[in-house]
Motif scaffolding. Structure first.
Motif: not given
Length: 673
Positions: A566-572, A576-598
């Motif tokens: 619903l939010y296009g943004f990782p929930c809590s 937790v799973v992203i950290q367990q998986h060893g990935s960066s949370p930034y990879l799973y955030v919608n591009e429209l929330y990033k500084v580049e788009k701003y």
């Protein structure tokens, strides 16, 4: 101490005087300024002659050819020196000062004194009843506005009359105009106008009562409220011009905006026969280009214009990547009717079609005219209703003080935020059982696809309210009382400055996410730090919370709680799973929330106009001169604030005797105690 003779003279140099001090056979020459006070003169004397004892000398002056000496002991005597210089057409003044002999401590002397420590120190023992130090008012400078015969005023008769009024107020005399024998009103609206010009320029909505208080504080003058009100209106007219003429310059404004800002659109409609203004639509090329880097959601609302000709501003706003207000388009119309809403949506649709097609979601307050016009122009676009307006409308159907008036809105909110159909059905059953026929009738013509999270058929990014539109209303609040040309140009200037400032701020951001989103990410990470995670497949995990479990699929960006989708943004759970998986949370955030788009959003500037004060007659002989709309001024003082719905701020009456909230008070209470 033996008495010594002190002597000085002043001669005219340009428009000021020169003072020659002579004391004990020594002399010094300094300029005597028109705005000098008696204390300034004494300080200058003491700075030249160190032998003088503070508080132990007395002054007398002579203005040739008159040989009579006069005392010089106060500010009044100081002003009389300048008056007599003009009266006798003299170029200098002679002043004699004698040192006073020592006096006993029991004698109170009238000597010249700068510091209060040389006088009787009764004030030190009076506590809170001690006399206050005299205040220096801003009218002090008015006494020097008129200082000599033959004085010239660059502003002509207008400047002379203004300074004469202020000079008369400060000196304390009245005067009459000889030609028409009309008595001056002294501190009238014209004087107030000259005082408050800068205040109104800085804050056009400054209240007359506040200005009256400032005049009392700064100038020590009591001015009638009506006089201050008229003075502020005169100041507004002087700053912004005539409101009717403002309409005549709209065509010029439209032409130059579209010429200096490519891809902008200003559409003005008026009656062909009378040339009276009807409505206008405005969007800038920079706005439309920047919107492509924002989330595809437009918040729609209208706000009242409070100037002479009234009207409303219809606006479409978006949120940038940092959750900030980003205007996209607006229209100025006479009212919120179906015709005006359709005009706004049709021109907006034409502008949106010029850019890469995105499925834009619209969120509004469900106004009658808007709901009728929207499906005709945007039949395939998601249309969301602001749940706060719906909740307020539902709450109004129950009597004040009843249990259901607070309980029903809460149950309705649970239905609104239901993230799955099963959760919605469960909450709706409770709502219908509690609300009965009132709730059933309310929901009859309210499709759940327009307000429930679980059934909404577009991207809403968790935006359930129309609060951003209220932010736009506050953003344009200082402009709503101005003429229509100044409203349009004020919005242009505010947006131009905002784009430049945010572009500059974004250059200093080092994170991949915008600050507001980075903060939200950290908060979500903190929530699930103690949760356990179990792996099911390469990208599928189960999160064990305290009260329930959630399933997370990193590959499809899915969480069973529904928040991620619903939010296009990782929930809590997802973080937790992203950290367990060893990935960066930034990879799973919608591009429209990033500084580049701003940065992309604010990379398109609004260009300035060469001039905003083009004369009306420069349009040409055959040009159309727009006339203001025909409006009838309502009786009474013009309102500056809009009528708010009672539901937005409900005051529950609680009886101070029995404690019940059924609408009665202590005086009308009949309950047995």
């Amino acid at each position: 101490m033996d008495s010594d003779l002190f002597y000085f003279c002043a001669v005219v140099m340009d428009t000021s005087y020169v003072v020659k001090f002579i004391y004990s056979g020594e002399a010094a020459t300094v300029p005597l300024l028109h705005n000098w006070s008696f204390l300034d003169l004494c300080n200058s004397i003491r700075s030249r002659f160190s032998d003088l004892i503070q508080g132990n000398f007395m002054l007398r002056y002579i203005i040739p050819p008159d040989s009579t000496s006069c005392f010089l002991e106060s500010e009044v005597d100081m002003r009389m020196i300048f008056r007599n210089l003009v009266r006798y057409n003299s170029d200098f003044v002679e002043v004699f000062v004698t040192d006073l002999p020592p006096i006993s401590e029991s004698v109170v002397s009238n000597t010249v004194c700068e510091d209060s420590s040389t006088m009787l120190e009764e004030n030190d023992y009076l506590g809170c009843y001690r006399a206050e130090a005299p205040k220096s008012y801003m009218t002090k400078g008015w006494e020097s506005y008129i200082h000599s015969e033959g004085q010239k005023f660059e502003g002509g008769v207008v400047e002379f009359r203004d300074k004469l009024r202020k000079y008369a107020i400060e000196i304390g005399f009245s005067y009459e105009f000889v030609r028409n024998d009309k008595k001056s009103k002294m501190m009238g609206s014209k004087v107030v106008k000259s005082i408050v010009l800068d205040k109104i320029r800085a804050n056009p909505n400054k209240k007359a009562i506040d200005i009256a208080d400032e005049i009392k504080s700064d100038y020590g003058l009591d001015v009638a409220y009506r006089t201050v009100w008229y003075g502020t209106e005169l100041a507004k007219t002087a700053l912004h011009g005539d409101e009717a003429e403002s309409y005549a310059q709209l065509l010029w404004f439209s032409e130059f905006v579209m010429k200096s800002n490519p891809n902008s659109r200003i559409a003005i409609e008026f009656h062909r026969e009378t040339h009276r203004f009807q409505r206008m639509f405005v969007t800038y090329g920079a706005w439309m280009k920047g919107f492509q880097s924002c989330r595809p959601i437009l918040f729609i609302d209208a706000t009242f214009i409070t100037n002479k000709y009234k009207g409303q501003i219809i606006a479409a706003s978006a949120k940038d990547a940092n959750q900030g207000l980003y205007p996209v388009a607006y229209a100025i119309v006479d009212s919120e009717n179906k015709s005006n809403w359709r005009f706004f949506f049709e021109v907006l649709a034409e502008e949106l079609a010029k850019h890469p097609m995105r499925r834009v979601t619209f969120i509004d307050d469900r106004h009658v005219g808007l709901v009728s016009a929207f499906p005709r122009v945007f039949p395939n676009n998601p249309h969301g209703f602001c749940f706060r307006h719906l909740m307020a409308n539902l709450s109004d159907k129950f009597p004040a003080g009843s249990y259901l008036k607070d309980q029903i809105p809460y149950l309705f909110m649970c239905c609104v935020y239901s993230r799955t159909p099963e959760m919605y059905e469960f909450n709706m059953e409770i709502l219908r059982s509690e609300g009965g026929d009132i709730v059933a009738q309310f929901l009859e013509d309210l499709p759940k696809e327009n307000w429930c999270m679980a059934y909404f058929n577009g991207e809403r990014f968790g935006e359930m309210t129309n609060n951003l539109a209220e932010s736009f209303n506050n953003w344009v609040l200082p402009l709503k009382s101005l003429p229509i040309l100044d409203i349009n140009d004020g919005i242009r200037v505010k947006s131009m400055a905002s784009i430049a400032a945010r572009k500059q701020d974004a250059q200093e951001w080092l994170s991949e996410l915008c600050p507001a989103i980075e903060k939200k990410l950290k908060e979500n990470l903190e929530v699930g730090r103690h949760w356990r995670v179990s792996r099911s497949d390469t990208y599928v995990y189960e999160v064990h919370c305290q009260k329930y479990n959630s399933m997370v699929n990193l590959e499809t960006r899915f969480c069973s709680c529904g928040e991620w989708q619903l939010y296009g943004f990782p929930c809590s759970h997802a973080l937790v799973v992203i950290q367990q998986h060893g990935s960066s949370p930034y990879l799973y955030v919608n591009e429209l929330y990033k500084v580049e788009k701003y940065r992309e959003t604010y990379s398109f500037p609004i260009n300035p106009l060469p001039s905003i004060s083009k004369p009306v007659h420069d349009f040409g002989r055959d040009a159309v001169i727009l006339q203001p709309p025909l409006t009838r001024r309502p009786p009474g003082r013009p309102r500056k604030k809009r009528f708010r719905k009672m539901s937005k701020k409900t005051r529950v009456i609680k009886c101070g005797r029995c404690g019940k909230c059924d609408g009665h008070n202590r005086k009308s209470c009949t309950a047995p105690i």
